[in-house]
Design an enzyme around this catalytic site. Structure first.
Site, short mmCIF file in Angstrom:
data_model
loop_
_atom_site.label_atom_id
_atom_site.label_comp_id
_atom_site.label_asym_id
_atom_site.label_seq_id
_atom_site.Cartn_x
_atom_site.Cartn_y
_atom_site.Cartn_z
N ARG A 5 40.00 43.44 32.83
CA ARG A 5 40.51 44.75 32.40
C ARG A 5 40.64 44.80 30.89
O ARG A 5 41.50 44.14 30.30
CB ARG A 5 41.86 45.00 33.06
CG ARG A 5 41.86 44.99 34.58
CD ARG A 5 43.28 45.11 35.11
NE ARG A 5 43.35 45.20 36.56
CZ ARG A 5 43.47 44.14 37.36
NH1 ARG A 5 43.55 42.93 36.84
NH2 ARG A 5 43.54 44.29 38.67
N GLY A 42 37.07 49.94 44.00
CA GLY A 42 38.49 49.88 43.66
C GLY A 42 39.28 50.45 44.83
O GLY A 42 39.48 51.67 44.91
N SER A 43 39.71 49.59 45.74
CA SER A 43 40.26 50.07 47.00
C SER A 43 41.60 50.80 46.83
O SER A 43 41.92 51.69 47.63
CB SER A 43 40.42 48.91 47.99
OG SER A 43 41.16 47.86 47.41
N ASN A 44 42.35 50.50 45.80
CA ASN A 44 43.63 51.19 45.59
C ASN A 44 43.43 52.67 45.30
O ASN A 44 43.98 53.55 45.96
CB ASN A 44 44.42 50.54 44.45
CG ASN A 44 45.14 49.29 44.89
OD1 ASN A 44 45.30 49.06 46.08
ND2 ASN A 44 45.56 48.48 43.95
N ASP A 45 42.64 52.96 44.24
CA ASP A 45 42.40 54.36 43.88
C ASP A 45 41.62 55.09 44.97
O ASP A 45 41.86 56.28 45.23
CB ASP A 45 41.65 54.45 42.55
CG ASP A 45 42.60 54.46 41.36
OD1 ASP A 45 43.82 54.43 41.58
OD2 ASP A 45 42.12 54.50 40.20
N GLU A 55 35.69 54.42 43.20
CA GLU A 55 37.12 54.65 43.44
C GLU A 55 37.43 56.12 43.69
O GLU A 55 38.61 56.50 43.80
CB GLU A 55 37.94 54.13 42.26
CG GLU A 55 37.48 54.69 40.91
CD GLU A 55 38.11 53.97 39.73
OE1 GLU A 55 39.17 53.34 39.89
OE2 GLU A 55 37.53 54.05 38.62
N HIS A 69 53.28 17.92 16.51
CA HIS A 69 53.89 16.79 17.20
C HIS A 69 54.62 17.21 18.47
O HIS A 69 54.47 16.58 19.53
CB HIS A 69 54.86 16.06 16.25
CG HIS A 69 55.56 14.91 16.91
ND1 HIS A 69 56.79 15.06 17.51
CD2 HIS A 69 55.18 13.63 17.10
CE1 HIS A 69 57.15 13.89 18.03
NE2 HIS A 69 56.20 13.01 17.78
N ARG A 125 35.55 45.90 32.66
CA ARG A 125 35.78 47.34 32.81
C ARG A 125 36.18 47.92 31.47
O ARG A 125 37.11 47.45 30.83
CB ARG A 125 36.87 47.59 33.85
CG ARG A 125 37.05 49.06 34.21
CD ARG A 125 38.04 49.23 35.33
NE ARG A 125 39.41 48.95 34.91
CZ ARG A 125 40.46 48.89 35.74
NH1 ARG A 125 40.26 49.06 37.03
NH2 ARG A 125 41.66 48.65 35.29
N CYS A 141 36.85 44.77 43.92
CA CYS A 141 37.81 44.13 43.01
C CYS A 141 39.23 44.60 43.30
O CYS A 141 40.15 44.34 42.55
CB CYS A 141 37.45 44.42 41.56
SG CYS A 141 37.43 46.17 41.12
#
Length: 793
Positions: free
Chosen positions: A509, A700-703, A679, A419, A577, A750
């Site tokens: 992820r 994976g542009s960060n790594d 990466e 409810h 992944r 990504c």
């Protein structure tokens, strides 16, 4: 035996709402039209609106009712006083002889149909203004269960008439603009389903929180269904993906969550009460109410019912413990998500972190802050202050008048269909239900923040936290040649963003599902009997109750989490992944310390692909593979693509591909595609060889930035050097796209960069990248920009 006072369900249809109300008309509609589709509805009959008016006229109470309602409007008497006085009028009355005879005769015939002297029935109210698309009137009138014998039946019918003037019903009609004296009440008398010997619950043909149309949501608990409707227990929850139900080779159950199911309502064997709540056994609490076949059967019926009514539906179901048969006992239009405008929606986001006090199921997706008003009994609702956070054990329709004035609601008990959940959605108020201990932990006057904006779990934070609200406008979004996808962290987030104009998920992820839903190191489940950490052993024992083989707990929960994500974008590709925890993160999982080495630099250590073929983790990876295989081949989401992270060398790629194949995941079989994260510098330098082994790259542009520039991405001192748009990074990306396309291999990105930097997204479009996967909140803006860039090209 139909007459002016009685109509058999089998002779009713949707056009009879003015005669028998929405609830009874719907029961007749289903019996008439859906029986041939296999939908089972218990037999019964309804009293008509004319019977109600004859009752009012014969007892000469209309003028008194009108006078009392006038007192309410002119504030001469309170709602409580007026409601009580009107109900007292009904209870002093008796049925006109011809109406009474009609009810008793129909009851005798129903008893004969079920070969018994006094058949047990449910007696439910069905007002002629209820179960409309724009007004649910949920729970406004009373229900009486396990009624048997003519005397009991007539008394229950009189109580039903009186319940047309409960405080909550009067208040609700006032709010919706209905004339009290124009609304008649029909009574539904329906054969009881012996769910007291099995289970019952509620079902929706749409996701109640997000409006995602492709799922059926089922709640269930042991015993009669009233406890689920009222929110008196925390029920099981099952979610089924509708489009795959037609495939007999699939089992598209994408979520099964075990509720605590603390008690169950059963037939009373003694005393004046016809039903009683008793505690459930330990086995009942740790067992699902429904088997998979029953879940799928109910979901199929939900689809049939929704298709017939051509609108999302809210249904109640029950399982007979004597026969094992399932029944639909009510069906009405869903009144919240179906009324929402779909060309825009709001998103809420906390702007600061807070101390988490407790959690439960989130209802809605908003955030509210205020002072706690802890009220355990409806008798004390006059203490509720405007814009407070109402905290209570559970709500029922008597709480509605004050629920409209609060900023948020927190309950101890209940599921998504209780409810409190139904009403809070209708009112647009965030609520957190089923916390288990809100009334114990939260104190009157305490300032808290209620957050339902973080997925399917709602969180109560200490103090008033700052948050913002963003309006997402979905109108006039241009199409793009570049495939636009989204990054998704949790299963709940996938449903939250289903309206976005995207074509798949570029990064799901797996470690988020493991960390948030499973919480246990997979190797600790493989070696459960030999764990050194006894505290971890006990935690695992408690979390995995009902699982003889603890490994099945991991596979079940991981498969369901992935399936829920995959369902939100089916049939578009969903790239999952495989696990990419670092060793320190794995060690923090329950039981994890025993299985993880200590490393000085986990970022460059035992992570990604290197784990999958190692004796240290091979058996854990096998569980990940089992989950993926189940998602694709049993649940039915063949749109899932596997992505391998941190794959350092070609030799390592071959080892991983071999291990996948041994676990039943062979590239190309059943359409399975394998992607690799790009990466590492080696992924760029050896792009041609990686392209020969995989179907696609995901950048994976960060790594990649971290490892090409040699800069710790988390270092504040070096933050000026960490630049994903650096020339070296752009050269690397350009090379990968060129080589991959030469090999007929797809390339997407990504990483964070396209979401953060407009120029970077344009750079990728100019290179001809196949897909860009964005954070959900940046999709609209970036997609407009990409469309413009494509036009300029």
């Amino acid at each position: 035996m139909d007459n002016s006072y009685i109509r058999l369900f089998e002779n009713l249809n949707s056009n009879d709402v003015p005669i028998v109300g929405g609830k009874n008309a719907s029961l007749g509609e289903m019996i008439q039209n859906l029986k041939q589709e296999g939908v089972r509805v218990p037999d019964g009959f309804a009293t008509t609106a004319q019977a109600y008016w004859e009752f009012i006229e014969a007892n000469q109470i209309k003028a008194q009712i009108k006078s009392l309602l006038h007192d309410l409007e002119t504030e001469k008497q309170s709602l409580s006083e007026v409601g009580k006085a009107i109900r007292r009028l009904f209870k002093k009355t008796s049925f006109p002889k011809d109406v009474e005879e009609a009810i008793c005769q129909a009851y005798q015939q129903l008893s004969q149909r079920y070969n018994t002297e006094d058949v047990d029935v449910a007696v439910r109210s069905s007002a002629t203004a209820e179960d409309l698309p724009e007004a649910s009137f949920a729970g406004q009138q009373e229900t009486f269960l396990n009624v048997s014998g003519e005397e009991e039946l007539l008394e229950a019918c009189r109580e039903c008439y009186a319940s047309l003037f409960t405080n909550r019903a009067i208040s609700y009609r006032q709010e919706k603009g209905f004339d009290h004296l124009e609304v008649a009440l029909s009574i539904g008398i329906q054969k009881m389903v012996r769910s007291d010997l099995s289970g019952a619950g509620v079902m929706f043909s749409v996701d109640t929180e997000t409006g995602f149309p492709d799922i059926v949501l089922i709640n269930g608990a042991w015993g009669l269904g009233e406890n689920v409707v009222q929110g008196a227990v925390t029920p099981d929850q099952y979610t089924v993906y509708k489009p795959l139900l037609k495939n007999q080779n699939c089992c598209p159950i994408i979520e099964k969550t075990k509720g605590s199911k603390e008690k169950k309502m059963v037939y009373a064997s003694e005393g004046s009460s016809k039903t009683i709540n008793i505690k459930t056994s330990s086995q009942e609490r740790n067992t699902f109410v429904l088997e998979n076949e029953d879940i799928l059967q109910l979901a199929r019926w939900a689809c049939v019912i929704e298709s017939h009514y051509e609108k999302p539906m809210d249904m109640e179901w029950a399982k007979d413990g004597e026969t094992g048969d399932l029944y639909i006992v009510q069906a009405r239009p869903e009144t919240v998500q179906s009324q929402k405008i779909s060309d825009s929606f709001e998103t809420y986001r906390l702007k600061e972190k807070g101390n988490k006090l407790l959690e439960g199921l989130s209802i809605g997706d908003a955030i509210a802050a205020g002072k706690v008003c802890c009220i355990k009994s409806v008798k004390d609702i006059d203490q509720v202050e405007d814009n407070c956070i109402l905290v209570t054990e559970m709500t029922d329709p008597d709480w509605v008048p004050v629920m409209k004035q609060v900023a948020g609601i927190i309950t101890d008990y209940g599921g998504r269909t209780c409810h409190a959940a139904i009403v809070s959605r209708e009112l647009g108020i965030p609520a957190i239900v089923g916390t288990g201990e809100a009334t114990r932990l939260l104190k009157n006057g305490q300032e808290v923040t209620v957050s339902c904006a973080e997925g399917d779990r709602g969180y109560v934070y200490e103090d008033k936290l700052d948050y913002d609200v963003q309006q997402i406008d979905l109108e006039n979004i241009p199409e793009t040649k570049t495939q636009i996808m989204i990054n998704i962290a949790t299963p709940a987030a996938a449903f939250r963003w289903w309206r976005l104009p995207v074509q798949g998920i570029g990064l799901a992820r797996m470690e988020f599902i493991i960390n948030n839903l499973i919480k246990i190191h997979p190797m600790a489940l493989v070696h459960y009997d030999n764990l050194d950490d006894k505290k971890a052993w006990k935690k695992i024992r408690d979390l995995t109750r009902g699982y003889d083989d603890k490994r099945d707990y991991f596979v079940d929960h991981l498969a369901q989490g992935i399936a829920k994500i995959a369902s939100s974008q089916y049939p578009h590709p969903v790239i999952v992944r495989m696990s990419d925890f670092k060793t320190n993160e794995y060690a923090n999982l329950i039981g994890g310390k025993q299985f993880e080495p200590k490393e000085e630099n986990p970022m460059l250590g035992f992570r990604g692909a290197s784990r999958y073929y190692s004796d240290r983790y091979r058996d854990g990876f096998a569980l990940e593979c089992q989950a993926i295989k189940r998602v694709r081949e049993i649940i039915g989401f063949d749109n899932v693509i596997i992505m391998i992270p941190f794959c350092r060398t070609i030799k390592e790629a071959d080892k991983v591909i071999e291990v996948l194949a041994k676990n039943g995941l062979k590239r190309g079989e059943n359409g399975l595609k394998l992607y690799v994260m790009c990466e590492l510098p080696s992924n760029v330098l050896l792009a041609k060889k990686f392209a020969e082994r995989f179907d696609g790259f995901s950048i994976g542009s960060n790594d990649l930035t971290q490892l090409i520039l040699g800069v710790d991405r988390d270092s504040s001192d070096l933050s000026d050097l960490f630049d994903e748009q650096d020339e070296a990074i752009k050269i690397a990306i350009e090379k990968v796209i060129k080589v991959a396309h030469q090999q007929g291999c797809k390339v997407g990105i990504c990483g964070q960069a396209p979401s953060d930097y407009p120029d970077f997204a344009s750079f990728l479009v100019n290179l001809g990248i196949d897909s860009i996967s964005l954070n959900p909140d940046s999709v609209i803006e970036v997609k407009r920009r990409i469309a413009q860039q494509e036009d300029n090209n």
